[in-house]
Design a protein around this motif. Structure first.
Motif, PDB file in Angstrom:
ATOM      1  N   UNK A  59      -7.803 -12.683  -1.393  1.00 52.92           N
ATOM      2  CA  UNK A  59      -7.265 -13.073  -2.703  1.00 52.92           C
ATOM      3  C   UNK A  59      -7.101 -11.941  -3.695  1.00 52.92           C
ATOM      4  N   UNK A  60      -7.416 -10.678  -3.275  1.00 57.89           N
ATOM      5  CA  UNK A  60      -7.383  -9.577  -4.262  1.00 57.89           C
ATOM      6  C   UNK A  60      -6.104  -8.738  -4.194  1.00 57.89           C
ATOM      7  N   UNK A  61      -5.285  -8.969  -3.172  1.00 54.66           N
ATOM      8  CA  UNK A  61      -4.058  -8.174  -3.028  1.00 54.66           C
ATOM      9  C   UNK A  61      -2.947  -8.662  -3.950  1.00 54.66           C
ATOM     10  N   UNK A  62      -2.078  -7.743  -4.335  1.00 53.70           N
ATOM     11  CA  UNK A  62      -0.901  -8.090  -5.154  1.00 53.70           C
ATOM     12  C   UNK A  62       0.279  -7.304  -4.606  1.00 53.70           C
ATOM     13  N   UNK A  63       1.484  -7.807  -4.834  1.00 61.38           N
ATOM     14  CA  UNK A  63       2.630  -6.995  -4.422  1.00 61.38           C
ATOM     15  C   UNK A  63       3.815  -7.280  -5.331  1.00 61.38           C
ATOM     16  N   UNK A  64       4.733  -6.327  -5.362  1.00 56.72           N
ATOM     17  CA  UNK A  64       6.011  -6.588  -6.032  1.00 56.72           C
ATOM     18  C   UNK A  64       7.082  -5.947  -5.165  1.00 56.72           C
ATOM     19  N   UNK A  65       8.310  -6.464  -5.276  1.00 57.63           N
ATOM     20  CA  UNK A  65       9.385  -5.840  -4.498  1.00 57.63           C
ATOM     21  C   UNK A  65      10.689  -5.938  -5.267  1.00 57.63           C
ATOM     22  N   UNK A  66      11.553  -4.972  -5.031  1.00 58.45           N
ATOM     23  CA  UNK A  66      12.887  -5.026  -5.615  1.00 58.45           C
ATOM     24  C   UNK A  66      13.881  -4.494  -4.590  1.00 58.45           C
ATOM     25  N   UNK A  67      15.134  -4.901  -4.739  1.00 56.56           N
ATOM     26  CA  UNK A  67      16.168  -4.503  -3.785  1.00 56.56           C
ATOM     27  C   UNK A  67      16.329  -2.986  -3.781  1.00 56.56           C
ATOM     28  N   UNK A  68      16.428  -2.405  -2.579  1.00 55.36           N
ATOM     29  CA  UNK A  68      16.606  -0.957  -2.471  1.00 55.36           C
ATOM     30  C   UNK A  68      18.005  -0.619  -1.949  1.00 55.36           C
ATOM     31  N   UNK A  69      18.332  -1.077  -0.731  1.00 53.42           N
ATOM     32  CA  UNK A  69      19.637  -0.731  -0.158  1.00 53.42           C
ATOM     33  C   UNK A  69      19.918  -1.649   1.038  1.00 53.42           C
ATOM     34  N   UNK A  70      21.104  -1.513   1.605  1.00 57.91           N
ATOM     35  CA  UNK A  70      21.445  -2.227   2.842  1.00 57.91           C
ATOM     36  C   UNK A  70      21.326  -1.250   4.009  1.00 57.91           C
ATOM     37  N   UNK A  71      20.809  -1.758   5.145  1.00 59.41           N
ATOM     38  CA  UNK A  71      20.674  -0.897   6.330  1.00 59.41           C
ATOM     39  C   UNK A  71      21.081  -1.705   7.561  1.00 59.41           C
ATOM     40  N   UNK A  72      21.516  -1.003   8.634  1.00 52.20           N
ATOM     41  CA  UNK A  72      21.948  -1.726   9.839  1.00 52.20           C
ATOM     42  C   UNK A  72      20.824  -2.590  10.414  1.00 52.20           C
TER      43      UNK A  72
END
Length: 696
Positions: free
Chosen positions: A661-674
């Protein structure tokens, strides 16, 4: 006439949970705008007024409030921290003159802080830094200032030092005045005393004060020369130099405190007045032509100039549509007629108001520098320019990111279809990163957004605010297609059916374009084999099919097409014949050009306690993630990775299980790849299955 030098339009931005909304709440209490503090964790803060915000303890939409401090008017916008709502930060920064970047004393510079800082750099917004939550376990002011240098590449100018650490934190030393501000334990902001610097801090204070003065005097050659000759600069000179450096983004005055405990807020507010720019001190907004190209002119901030304003946010509340507007120049009164330069239509101003979060104060008049809301405007969208009909102009528009995830929705009750359509229409007008499409084959409504949370909130708003119960499909990734080979080809469109026929022949090359180039069309036809007047039709034909690729019908990226020869008929050739020829050519040649499926790659930032880092990295590798770095901190490790979006659905529950229960994350779009071949085959097979099911 109101003195614009007494205005400060500022935004408060930070990572999730760094304390932006609490900081705003404390500012409102200190300035006398509210008398009872509302806490975020109790769901009672002034600016988090949506039900979803109060429940989740996060800010979803930016809220505007106005207050006064030291005879100055502060227009403050509290922005969201979550990555799915960064558009709110972007559009707020676009219309603000200054900002306060809030960082958590223990969390430091977190992923969303980086994104917001980048937006502020792009908009060239002067900022103060406030290191908050210094009463927390693991809080370390100087560690955070080091992170600001390393991670953000910024130059923090330390203005205050904390007295005491973690739960011993009781006040701050103001380096300029060389005085200590110590608060008692009542939590009341006004209960503090000003004393001499504690004996055990004198050496540190002297060192940091010297650094502060040395950095500041570099902004003025005369003051610096005098300082080097041993003359101490006056307080006014130092402040003037700090202000100059802040406006030029040479450094960022950095303060510390605890918003929750009401410690250090007065010095932060004084700094807003002393160092952040008034509307007239900011580079004026560039004007553009209708295509969005700069004209070289600017919207000078002055009440004497013609009226110019930018609509930066649309909000639908219980009283009707509100259009938030930043007035750059001129004046606006009730009853005035203004022009929307995007639509070319005029609108009459009925009601204007100053927003106090979700409450309104009616206004009869607004002028340059104001941030106001106009009630009941009809065809205005985010980024539209409003101006004087006698002096039409266009302000630099806003550019919004493309959605990366979609879900299908259908009302549970068939009678709610129209109600759902109206509600979604209002929501799309409010949020430029929220899109809606109707699948022509199945009739399904597809909602597109920036992430799972983004769409989750939208569905929740449809249910609660508009009373539409929905059946929600599985999230779908926005795949793309491209090509990998160069192909030279020819296509002839010939049709004869009585009367004049249709004829168009084109010889062309299709090849992979430069990354992020989208679609490019060039012509190297010589000798008039294809007349120039048909080139736009040929380009239009090719471009119109970029939305549906040959593999699975996804949008096509980065294709370059060159028209090098062809033939026409004096009677039968027309623009429409060549457009049809181009469409046929696209369908004929794309399958030969090595089509390839592309997937969305997300920049993922995971925080994990040290003893679970191995599990987190192993799990990211299983999700086809590429680990790009690890950064240890006092409370754990930040793991950075590039991971396909399709592998990240439901990640938060896995992460919480792995890290107790202590982990956190965030993400955002970076690029397109094959896509790897096996993944591409599965995706294409699913698309074909769905198409077959719809055909039945």
């Amino acid at each position: 006439m109101t003195d614009l030098s007494l205005y400060r339009n500022i935004g408060i931005f930070a990572h999730v949970d760094a304390g932006k909304t609490t900081t705003t709440e404390r500012i409102l209490k200190l300035t006398g705008k509210i008398h009872k503090l509302g806490e975020v964790h109790e769901g009672e803060s002034t600016t988090d007024f949506m039900e979803q915000e109060a429940e989740r303890g996060i800010t979803i939409q930016s809220a505007a409030v106005t207050c006064e401090w030291s005879g100055h008017r502060l227009n403050i916008i509290d922005t969201p921290g979550h990555v799915d709502f960064t558009v709110e930060v972007y559009r707020s920064l676009k219309v603000l003159d200054g900002g306060i970047g809030v960082f958590c004393g223990s969390g430091g510079v977190e992923p969303q802080s980086e994104t917001n800082w980048r937006y502020a750099n792009d908009s060239k917004v002067s900022r103060l830094i406030f290191v908050n939550k210094l009463d927390r376990i693991g809080a370390d002011f100087l560690r955070v200032t080091d992170q600001v240098k390393k991670v953000l590449g910024a130059n923090p100018l330390i203005m205050t030092l904390p007295i005491g650490r973690e739960d011993e934190f009781k006040g701050v030393v103001d380096l300029l005045s060389n005085k200590a501000y110590i608060w008692d334990e009542t939590g009341q902001p006004e209960n503090y005393e000003v004393t001499d610097v504690p004996a055990d801090m004198e050496d540190d204070v002297a060192m940091y004060r010297e650094q502060l003065i040395e950095t500041a005097v570099e902004m003025d050659d005369d003051v610096m020369m005098a300082y080097m000759e041993g003359e101490q600069p006056s307080m006014d000179d130092i402040k003037r130099c700090i202000r100059k450096g802040t406006l030029e983004l040479a450094f960022f005055p950095t303060y510390c405190g605890s918003a929750f405990k009401n410690k250090g807020m007065q010095l932060l507010l004084d700094a807003v007045v002393d160092y952040l720019p008034s509307p007239t001190e900011v580079n004026p907004q560039p004007l553009t032509d209708e295509e969005g190209n700069p004209t070289g002119e600017h919207a000078i901030v002055s009440a004497e100039e013609p009226f110019r304003a930018l609509a930066f946010k649309i909000m639908d509340d219980r009283f009707g549509a509100l259009t938030f507007v930043r007035v750059y120049s001129g004046e606006l009164r009730k009853g005035d007629t203004i022009l929307n330069s995007f639509t070319g239509k005029t609108e009459r101003i009925g009601r204007m108001c100053e927003m106090q979060a979700d409450e309104r104060n009616e206004l009869a008049y607004a002028h340059a520098g104001d941030i106001i809301a106009i009630v009941g405007m009809k065809n205005v969208q985010t980024g539209h320019t409003l101006c004087d009909p006698e002096h039409p102009c266009t302000l630099e528009a806003m550019v919004f990111p493309e959605p990366v995830i979609s879900i299908s929705v259908a009302p549970k009750d068939k009678g709610s279809t129209e109600k759902m359509g109206i509600a979604i229409g209002k929501m799309v007008a409010e949020d430029p990163t929220f899109r809606v499409e109707t699948d022509e084959d199945s009739g399904e409504t597809i909602l597109k957004g920036m992430g799972e949370l983004h769409l989750d909130i939208k569905v929740d708003i449809l249910k609660r605010t508009y009373g539409v119960e929905l059946e929600v499909g599985q999230p779908q990734v926005a795949y793309r297609e491209t090509i990998t080979q160069k192909v030279e080809d020819s296509y002839t469109h010939k049709k004869q059916s009585g009367g004049s026929g249709q004829y168009g022949k084109i010889d062309y090359t299709i090849e992979p374009g430069e990354p992020n180039s989208g679609f490019t069309f060039t012509s190297s036809v010589v000798g008039g084999n294809v007349p120039k007047e048909f080139f736009p039709a040929i380009e239009k034909g090719f471009k119109s099919l970029m939305e549906t690729g040959p593999l699975a019908g996804f949008q096509v990226l980065d294709v370059a097409i060159n028209l090098h020869d062809g033939a026409y008929h004096a009677v039968d050739s027309s623009a429409i014949a060549f457009e049809i020829a181009a469409k046929g050519a696209f369908r004929q040649t794309m399958p030969k050009a090595g089509p390839q499926l592309l997937e969305s790659i997300m920049k993922v930032d995971v925080f994990s306690p040290e003893d679970h880092v191995g599990d987190v990295i192993g799990d990211l590798n299983r999700r086809r993630g590429m680990i790009s770095g690890q950064e240890p901190s006092s409370t754990g490790v930040r793991v950075k990775a590039d991971v396909p979006l399709s592998e990240m659905f439901g990640y938060i529950s896995t992460l919480r299980t792995m890290t107790s229960g202590r982990g956190q994350f965030s993400m955002e779009f970076s690029h397109y790849a094959p896509c790897p071949a096996n993944v591409a085959e599965t995706v294409i097979a699913k698309v074909k299955e769905r198409a077959a099911a719809k055909a039945k």
